[in-house]
Design an enzyme around this catalytic site. Structure first.
Site, PDB file in Angstrom:
ATOM      1  N   HIS A   4       0.843  -1.205   0.000  1.00  0.00           N
ATOM      2  CA  HIS A   4       0.000   0.000   0.000  1.00  0.00           C
ATOM      3  C   HIS A   4       0.876   1.253   0.000  1.00  0.00           C
ATOM      4  O   HIS A   4       1.943   1.295   0.608  1.00  0.00           O
ATOM      5  CB  HIS A   4      -1.003   0.001   1.152  1.00  0.00           C
ATOM      6  CG  HIS A   4      -0.426  -0.052   2.542  1.00  0.00           C
ATOM      7  ND1 HIS A   4       0.031   1.062   3.199  1.00  0.00           N
ATOM      8  CD2 HIS A   4      -0.262  -1.087   3.402  1.00  0.00           C
ATOM      9  CE1 HIS A   4       0.441   0.717   4.408  1.00  0.00           C
ATOM     10  NE2 HIS A   4       0.292  -0.580   4.563  1.00  0.00           N
ATOM     11  N   ASP A  19      -0.175   4.297   1.003  1.00  0.00           N
ATOM     12  CA  ASP A  19      -0.529   5.311   1.995  1.00  0.00           C
ATOM     13  C   ASP A  19       0.169   5.062   3.326  1.00  0.00           C
ATOM     14  O   ASP A  19       0.708   3.993   3.582  1.00  0.00           O
ATOM     15  CB  ASP A  19      -2.054   5.368   2.204  1.00  0.00           C
ATOM     16  CG  ASP A  19      -2.620   4.075   2.783  1.00  0.00           C
ATOM     17  OD1 ASP A  19      -2.162   2.989   2.376  1.00  0.00           O
ATOM     18  OD2 ASP A  19      -3.511   4.149   3.644  1.00  0.00           O
ATOM     19  N   ASP A  52       6.170   0.784   7.637  1.00  0.00           N
ATOM     20  CA  ASP A  52       4.817   0.436   7.180  1.00  0.00           C
ATOM     21  C   ASP A  52       4.364   1.441   6.120  1.00  0.00           C
ATOM     22  O   ASP A  52       3.724   2.420   6.440  1.00  0.00           O
ATOM     23  CB  ASP A  52       3.878   0.417   8.384  1.00  0.00           C
ATOM     24  CG  ASP A  52       2.503  -0.086   8.051  1.00  0.00           C
ATOM     25  OD1 ASP A  52       2.312  -0.606   6.939  1.00  0.00           O
ATOM     26  OD2 ASP A  52       1.611   0.051   8.893  1.00  0.00           O
ATOM     27  N   GLU A 102      -4.916   1.774   2.584  1.00  0.00           N
ATOM     28  CA  GLU A 102      -4.988   0.555   3.393  1.00  0.00           C
ATOM     29  C   GLU A 102      -5.182   0.875   4.865  1.00  0.00           C
ATOM     30  O   GLU A 102      -5.715   0.075   5.612  1.00  0.00           O
ATOM     31  CB  GLU A 102      -3.699  -0.262   3.218  1.00  0.00           C
ATOM     32  CG  GLU A 102      -3.743  -1.663   3.824  1.00  0.00           C
ATOM     33  CD  GLU A 102      -3.331  -1.720   5.277  1.00  0.00           C
ATOM     34  OE1 GLU A 102      -3.592  -2.759   5.926  1.00  0.00           O
ATOM     35  OE2 GLU A 102      -2.744  -0.759   5.804  1.00  0.00           O
ATOM     36  N   GLU A 103      -4.717   2.065   5.276  1.00  0.00           N
ATOM     37  CA  GLU A 103      -4.678   2.386   6.708  1.00  0.00           C
ATOM     38  C   GLU A 103      -6.010   2.914   7.240  1.00  0.00           C
ATOM     39  O   GLU A 103      -6.112   3.224   8.421  1.00  0.00           O
ATOM     40  CB  GLU A 103      -3.582   3.430   6.990  1.00  0.00           C
ATOM     41  CG  GLU A 103      -2.170   2.974   6.649  1.00  0.00           C
ATOM     42  CD  GLU A 103      -1.624   1.956   7.635  1.00  0.00           C
ATOM     43  OE1 GLU A 103      -2.368   1.550   8.538  1.00  0.00           O
ATOM     44  OE2 GLU A 103      -0.456   1.563   7.470  1.00  0.00           O
ATOM     45  N   GLU A 114       3.976  -6.145   3.810  1.00  0.00           N
ATOM     46  CA  GLU A 114       3.790  -5.479   5.104  1.00  0.00           C
ATOM     47  C   GLU A 114       4.986  -5.789   6.008  1.00  0.00           C
ATOM     48  O   GLU A 114       5.683  -6.775   5.809  1.00  0.00           O
ATOM     49  CB  GLU A 114       2.512  -6.006   5.778  1.00  0.00           C
ATOM     50  CG  GLU A 114       1.217  -5.603   5.085  1.00  0.00           C
ATOM     51  CD  GLU A 114       0.764  -4.196   5.438  1.00  0.00           C
ATOM     52  OE1 GLU A 114       1.496  -3.482   6.146  1.00  0.00           O
ATOM     53  OE2 GLU A 114      -0.323  -3.808   4.969  1.00  0.00           O
ATOM     54  N   HIS A 174       3.328   2.775  12.720  1.00  0.00           N
ATOM     55  CA  HIS A 174       2.433   3.799  13.275  1.00  0.00           C
ATOM     56  C   HIS A 174       3.043   4.540  14.466  1.00  0.00           C
ATOM     57  O   HIS A 174       2.369   5.328  15.104  1.00  0.00           O
ATOM     58  CB  HIS A 174       1.057   3.216  13.691  1.00  0.00           C
ATOM     59  CG  HIS A 174       0.386   2.458  12.590  1.00  0.00           C
ATOM     60  ND1 HIS A 174      -0.889   1.945  12.698  1.00  0.00           N
ATOM     61  CD2 HIS A 174       0.794   2.119  11.348  1.00  0.00           C
ATOM     62  CE1 HIS A 174      -1.220   1.328  11.576  1.00  0.00           C
ATOM     63  NE2 HIS A 174      -0.208   1.411  10.742  1.00  0.00           N
TER      64      HIS A 174
HETATM   65 ZN   LIG Z   1       0.750  -1.517   6.407  1.00  0.00          ZN
END
Ligand SMILES: [Zn+2]
Length: 357
Positions: free
Chosen positions: A73, A75, A99, A129-130, A158, A332
């Site tokens: 992903h 984003d 990530d 995706e987030e 991932e 994150h």
């Molecule tokens: Zn991810």
């Protein structure tokens, strides 16, 4: 904007990771990065490139017997004083380093530099995706161009810190409600306290014995937790209602129906409503492509504990696993970073797996 994804950058997965991190792409703001990726892929003669919204797909069509997907992903979660990237020794810091722009860099580097992979490859660079699933680029592609997703095996890039995390756990949210009867707190014996009624729900949770399930050698450790509790009317009123929100992470030997049945058993006697559910995915390690992938990695797989888009492929009957250079524990976080050696080693692993025999 001049495209920062130059041929020299694309040739080096570390430089490519950094260049991708430095294109800001918080969820729903992926246009700029998708434009850069699309422009690169359209210039590659051995690929056919498609775009839907801010999801870019490119594929080889070499007539191989099997097709594999590499997906990442584009984003990130919101910035947190960690943009653009910075370097400290062998570590690259910044939003998306772990990530998962280092994983995206794997796919983009291979897409450009490997004209003759041993399988046909579909590369996905997808949006959103987030955030909620309705925005997810793979959700949108599954609705509008499901044939783009056809494959025999998929690797989601991932963060897994360079090992294979197979399958993923399912997730379910539910609300347990207790009922009572309002009364003045000065004459509480005329009412029934719904918050006190929640104590039995909490007792069942604190004494709950969560399963550990081993499937194809991968351990999945379940969790059943209260994540929110609400109730109460006023400072002088006996409350007539209390709601306990439950989060259940379940091993992929259970489907959502089985998970719900289990919750109804655990909370028998209470009102329970399921508010959200996503199926898990079994490890899916028995296909030839997966076995060859494991051999290229050379380390035993473990079970994926979070929910990822592997479940989306599993639901379509496509075995899928997670493999990426980032540390999932840092995803994150404000000080999210990735080790440069993990990027180099992981890129070499994927190259070993996909390069012609
Ligand atoms: Zn991810």
């Amino acid at each position: 904007m001049q495209n920062p994804l130059t041929p020299e950058v694309l040739a080096d997965p570390v430089a490519l990771t950094r260049a991708l991190v430095d294109i800001e792409s918080v969820s729903l703001n992926e246009k700029a990065i998708a434009d850069c990726v699309e422009e690169v892929l359209r210039g590659v003669p051995h690929l056919t490139t498609y775009r839907h919204s801010n999801t870019v797909m490119a594929r080889t069509d070499l007539g191989r017997a099997q097709r594999v997907v590499l997906a990442g992903h584009l984003d990130t979660v919101p910035l947190n004083g960690n943009f653009p990237s910075t370097m400290r020794g062998d570590l690259m810091y910044g939003c998306g380093t772990s990530d998962m722009k280092s994983g995206v860099a794997f796919a983009l580097h291979l897409a450009v530099t490997l004209p003759d992979p041993r399988y046909d490859v579909t590369y996905f660079f997808y949006e959103a995706e987030e955030i909620e699933s309705k925005y997810n680029g793979l959700t949108l592609v599954a609705q509008s161009h499901p044939e783009w997703l056809e494959a025999d095996f998929a690797v989601l890039l991932e963060p897994t810190y360079g090992i294979v995390e197979a399958g993923c756990q399912g997730t379910m949210r539910a609300v347990v409600t207790t009922h009572g009867e309002r009364a003045h707190a000065a004459r509480s014996w005329h009412g029934v306290n719904a918050i006190h009624g929640a104590s039995e729900v909490l007792r069942r949770l604190t004494t709950y014995d969560a399963r550990r399930v081993t499937i194809e050698g991968c351990d999945y450790r379940e969790g059943l937790n209260a994540v929110r509790i609400t109730g109460g009317v006023a400072g002088n009123v006996i409350p007539d209602r209390c709601q306990i929100e439950i989060n259940y992470r379940y091993a992929p030997d259970r489907d959502p129906a089985g998970a719900e049945a289990h919750l109804r058993e655990v909370f028998a006697g209470f009102e329970l409503e399921v508010t959200d559910a996503a199926a898990g995915a079994p490890p899916g390690l028995d296909s030839a492509a997966a076995q060859e992938f494991l051999a290229a990695v050379g380390a035993a797989p473990i079970g994926k504990l979070g929910w990822t888009d592997v479940a989306r492929f599993a639901a379509m009957g496509i075995p899928a696993l997670n493999f990426g250079p980032g540390d999932p524990n840092l995803a994150h976080h404000k000080d999210e970073h990735v080790e440069l050696t993990k990027i180099r080693d992981g890129a070499a692993t994927l190259h070993r797996w996909l390069a012609p025999a």
